[in-house]
Design a protein around this motif. Structure first.
Motif, PDB file in Angstrom:
ATOM      1  N   ARG A  49       0.835  -1.206   0.000  1.00 57.77           N
ATOM      2  CA  ARG A  49       0.000   0.000   0.000  1.00 57.77           C
ATOM      3  C   ARG A  49       0.872   1.260   0.000  1.00 57.77           C
ATOM      4  O   ARG A  49       0.588   2.225  -0.732  1.00 57.77           O
ATOM      5  N   ALA A  50       1.915   1.257   0.805  1.00 53.49           N
ATOM      6  CA  ALA A  50       2.819   2.405   0.832  1.00 53.49           C
ATOM      7  C   ALA A  50       3.487   2.608  -0.524  1.00 53.49           C
ATOM      8  O   ALA A  50       3.553   3.729  -1.052  1.00 53.49           O
ATOM      9  N   ALA A  51       3.980   1.520  -1.115  1.00 59.79           N
ATOM     10  CA  ALA A  51       4.642   1.619  -2.417  1.00 59.79           C
ATOM     11  C   ALA A  51       3.685   2.138  -3.484  1.00 59.79           C
ATOM     12  O   ALA A  51       4.059   2.953  -4.338  1.00 59.79           O
ATOM     13  N   THR A  52       2.434   1.681  -3.433  1.00 60.34           N
ATOM     14  CA  THR A  52       1.431   2.115  -4.414  1.00 60.34           C
ATOM     15  C   THR A  52       1.161   3.607  -4.303  1.00 60.34           C
ATOM     16  O   THR A  52       1.029   4.307  -5.323  1.00 60.34           O
ATOM     17  N   LYS A  53       1.107   4.117  -3.088  1.00 62.42           N
ATOM     18  CA  LYS A  53       0.829   5.543  -2.908  1.00 62.42           C
ATOM     19  C   LYS A  53       2.001   6.404  -3.368  1.00 62.42           C
ATOM     20  O   LYS A  53       1.791   7.492  -3.933  1.00 62.42           O
ATOM     21  N   TYR A  54       3.222   5.935  -3.154  1.00 65.23           N
ATOM     22  CA  TYR A  54       4.371   6.672  -3.687  1.00 65.23           C
ATOM     23  C   TYR A  54       4.338   6.658  -5.216  1.00 65.23           C
ATOM     24  O   TYR A  54       4.633   7.667  -5.865  1.00 65.23           O
ATOM     25  N   ALA A  55       3.957   5.520  -5.787  1.00 69.55           N
ATOM     26  CA  ALA A  55       3.885   5.409  -7.245  1.00 69.55           C
ATOM     27  C   ALA A  55       2.805   6.328  -7.812  1.00 69.55           C
ATOM     28  O   ALA A  55       2.977   6.927  -8.882  1.00 69.55           O
TER      29      ALA A  55
ATOM     30  N   THR B  82      12.835  -3.075   7.008  1.00 68.43           N
ATOM     31  CA  THR B  82      13.646  -3.315   5.808  1.00 68.43           C
ATOM     32  C   THR B  82      12.781  -3.533   4.577  1.00 68.43           C
ATOM     33  O   THR B  82      13.169  -3.131   3.471  1.00 68.43           O
ATOM     34  N   ASP B  83      11.586  -4.122   4.742  1.00 66.66           N
ATOM     35  CA  ASP B  83      10.704  -4.266   3.586  1.00 66.66           C
ATOM     36  C   ASP B  83      10.193  -2.908   3.122  1.00 66.66           C
ATOM     37  O   ASP B  83      10.058  -2.665   1.908  1.00 66.66           O
ATOM     38  N   LEU B  84       9.914  -2.005   4.068  1.00 72.92           N
ATOM     39  CA  LEU B  84       9.537  -0.645   3.672  1.00 72.92           C
ATOM     40  C   LEU B  84      10.669   0.024   2.904  1.00 72.92           C
ATOM     41  O   LEU B  84      10.440   0.694   1.891  1.00 72.92           O
ATOM     42  N   ILE B  85      11.896  -0.150   3.372  1.00 69.80           N
ATOM     43  CA  ILE B  85      13.045   0.441   2.681  1.00 69.80           C
ATOM     44  C   ILE B  85      13.177  -0.137   1.278  1.00 69.80           C
ATOM     45  O   ILE B  85      13.259   0.598   0.279  1.00 69.80           O
ATOM     46  N   ASP B  86      13.199  -1.472   1.186  1.00 68.33           N
ATOM     47  CA  ASP B  86      13.519  -2.141  -0.075  1.00 68.33           C
ATOM     48  C   ASP B  86      12.389  -2.078  -1.092  1.00 68.33           C
ATOM     49  O   ASP B  86      12.638  -1.919  -2.296  1.00 68.33           O
ATOM     50  N   GLN B  87      11.149  -2.204  -0.616  1.00 61.44           N
ATOM     51  CA  GLN B  87      10.030  -2.358  -1.546  1.00 61.44           C
ATOM     52  C   GLN B  87       9.222  -1.077  -1.755  1.00 61.44           C
ATOM     53  O   GLN B  87       8.628  -0.900  -2.819  1.00 61.44           O
ATOM     54  N   ALA B  88       9.206  -0.214  -0.761  1.00 58.99           N
ATOM     55  CA  ALA B  88       8.416   1.018  -0.885  1.00 58.99           C
ATOM     56  C   ALA B  88       9.277   2.260  -1.001  1.00 58.99           C
ATOM     57  O   ALA B  88       8.922   3.204  -1.712  1.00 58.99           O
TER      58      ALA B  88
END
Length: 494
Positions: free
Chosen positions: A249-255, A301-307
């Motif tokens: 969800r975080a990655a999608t919002k940045y995108a 680390t998943d937030l760092i790497d994926q989002a």
């Protein structure tokens, strides 16, 4: 300005800013680009109450910072935080700022920016809008222009103030709420114009805009870049259940923000628990729901790497923001703690009012080390106590440490702490010199080694100095929290 800092400025100046306005296409960082890592920093611990933090109230033992329950104005604490920032690959403090003359303003100007080692990092203001504009429903923007003029006169000209494309950066909290008011954008435009007319600065203002399901490009157009402060609620972790879908969800919002043409500065966080200072928010552990404390750090680390890293942007200095370095009220801090065993108990009457049954640990330098490892491509595995850099702990480390005693990381004759110093000598605390503080780390890593071992390898005329050093360190980290009447008045906006 130190040679270290000139190098950092040249790197900033070399960044290609290819954006054609905020809503035009902006370049993406390549996979090989190393991010600039910043962290929200809170210089308010002269007046805030450590007992309004989860970690001070853990049971059966607290999880205090290794720097102690100490005031932010203490120069030794500032030095230790600089050391820890080097360890975590943090080069920027976005410093909480509540207005002229506030404790945060005073500590920033008179203690942080004037510190002998200030040149090892960059600093910017995190403009705490809730303390300057008032309520979301009836905001008053009359402080904005005088605040910006004050910052221009007193802070923007500091040689270590953070700049993007030569422009002083201001991070502005929760603009996504305030800039729905029709008076907000004109007030910011007027503040920009006043600063430019009076001082020649063109502030680079970062809006706190990435949050809801839809990105508001019109509102975001008033800012040079956008970020999110409240990663906890933005990602959906505020329901108290943390799953991989929160990372997505975080990655999608940045995108989404990126697709709208915004220069995105992604934010990441290790977790959230503000129940020691305010009611209403659900606690998160620092691990996925269904996992255990042994898995702590995976969410970070998943937030760092994926989002985070997939959305850093050269137009905004490839900046990644960590919430936070030391916001202990909300338990988002990555500042080092003492090591303490896992516990789900706190000192509340029920024993779990604060933890809500989540398990926490005194995590040491875990989150600094994870941040370094995940933001520094090809970084070597540096082990505390491994003085000969061979990947293990043995007696050869003692000899290597003695051989490096008093060696300094000098640039044009100036001692400079940082990662380069740690890579080339057993400077375990990253302060630019191998000394008793590093021997303290050696003793922890090699418990069978005694002070007499070092004295046998070195000529130390006053061996009792070791005892004095260790006593001072023990006294420092052993301080209990001090009480205060001031409460944190900023929290997650859900």
């Amino acid at each position: 300005m130190s040679p270290f800092h000139w190098t950092h400025r040249l790197r900033q100046a070399a960044i290609a800013v290819a954006a054609v306005g905020l809503l035009g296409p902006t370049p993406r960082a390549s996979a090989s680009d190393e991010p600039t890592v910043g962290a929200y920093y809170y210089p308010w611990w002269d007046t805030h109450d450590w007992n309004e933090t989860l970690r001070a109230r853990m049971a059966p033992t607290d999880h205090r910072p290794t720097a102690g329950y100490s005031p932010s104005s203490n120069p030794d604490v500032i030095a230790e935080h600089i050391n820890q920032s080097h360890r975590g690959n943090i080069s920027l403090w976005a410093s909480s700022w509540w207005g002229p003359g506030s404790i945060e303003d005073t500590v920033l100007q008179t203690r942080i920016l004037t510190h002998p080692r200030a040149g090892e990092l960059d600093y910017a203001v995190h403009y705490e809008s809730t303390g300057r504009f008032g309520s979301f429903s009836s905001p008053d923007f009359s402080t904005l222009t005088p605040d910006f003029l004050y910052l221009a006169e007193n802070v923007f000209d500091d040689p270590n103030y953070y700049r993007i494309d030569g422009r002083p950066v201001v991070f502005m909290y929760v603009t996504r709420a305030y800039f729905n008011d029709p008076d907000a954008a004109p007030a910011l435009a007027a503040a920009r114009q006043a600063v430019q007319s009076a001082y020649g600065y063109d502030p680079y203002v970062v809006g706190d805009e990435v949050f809801g399901s839809g990105f508001n490009a019109t509102r975001a157009s008033h800012f040079d870049a956008v970020t999110t402060f409240d990663v906890y609620a933005m990602s959906g972790m505020n329901d108290g259940v943390v799953t991989p879908s929160d990372i997505t969800r975080a990655a999608t919002k940045y995108a989404q923000a990126e697709s709208a043409g915004a220069a995105v500065i992604p934010g990441v966080t290790p977790g959230y628990n503000d129940r020691a200072v305010r009611d209403g928010n659900q606690a998160t552990g620092r691990y996925y729901s269904g996992q255990t404390i042994a898995d702590a750090g995976a969410v970070f680390t998943d937030l760092i790497d994926q989002a985070g890293l997939p959305h850093v942007n050269p137009a905004s200095d490839n900046l990644l923001l960590v919430n936070s370095f030391n916001e202990w009220h909300e338990d988002t801090q990555i500042e080092a703690t003492i090591l303490a065993p896992p516990s789900s108990r706190d000192d509340s009457p029920s024993g779990t009012e604060l933890t809500q049954g989540k398990t926490y640990e005194g995590y040491g330098t875990k989150y600094l080390d994870l941040l370094r490892r995940h933001t520094t491509p090809g970084a070597p595995n540096l082990i505390d106590g491994d003085a000969d850099f061979d990947g293990d702990l043995d007696h050869d480390d003692i000899t290597a440490f003695a051989a490096s005693w008093n060696s300094e990381n000098l640039i044009d004759g100036v001692r400079v702490g940082g990662y380069a110093s740690r890579l080339t000598r057993p400077d375990f605390n990253y302060d630019g010199v191998v000394d008793f503080a590093d021997w303290f780390v050696m003793r922890r890593a090699h418990p069978a080694v005694t002070d007499a071992t070092l004295r046998a390898l070195l000529t130390i005329p006053e061996p009792e100095s070791l005892l004095l050093t260790f006593s001072a360190v023990a006294a420092h980290v052993g301080r209990r929290p001090l009480s205060s009447n001031r409460k944190a008045n900023k929290g997650a906006t859900q």
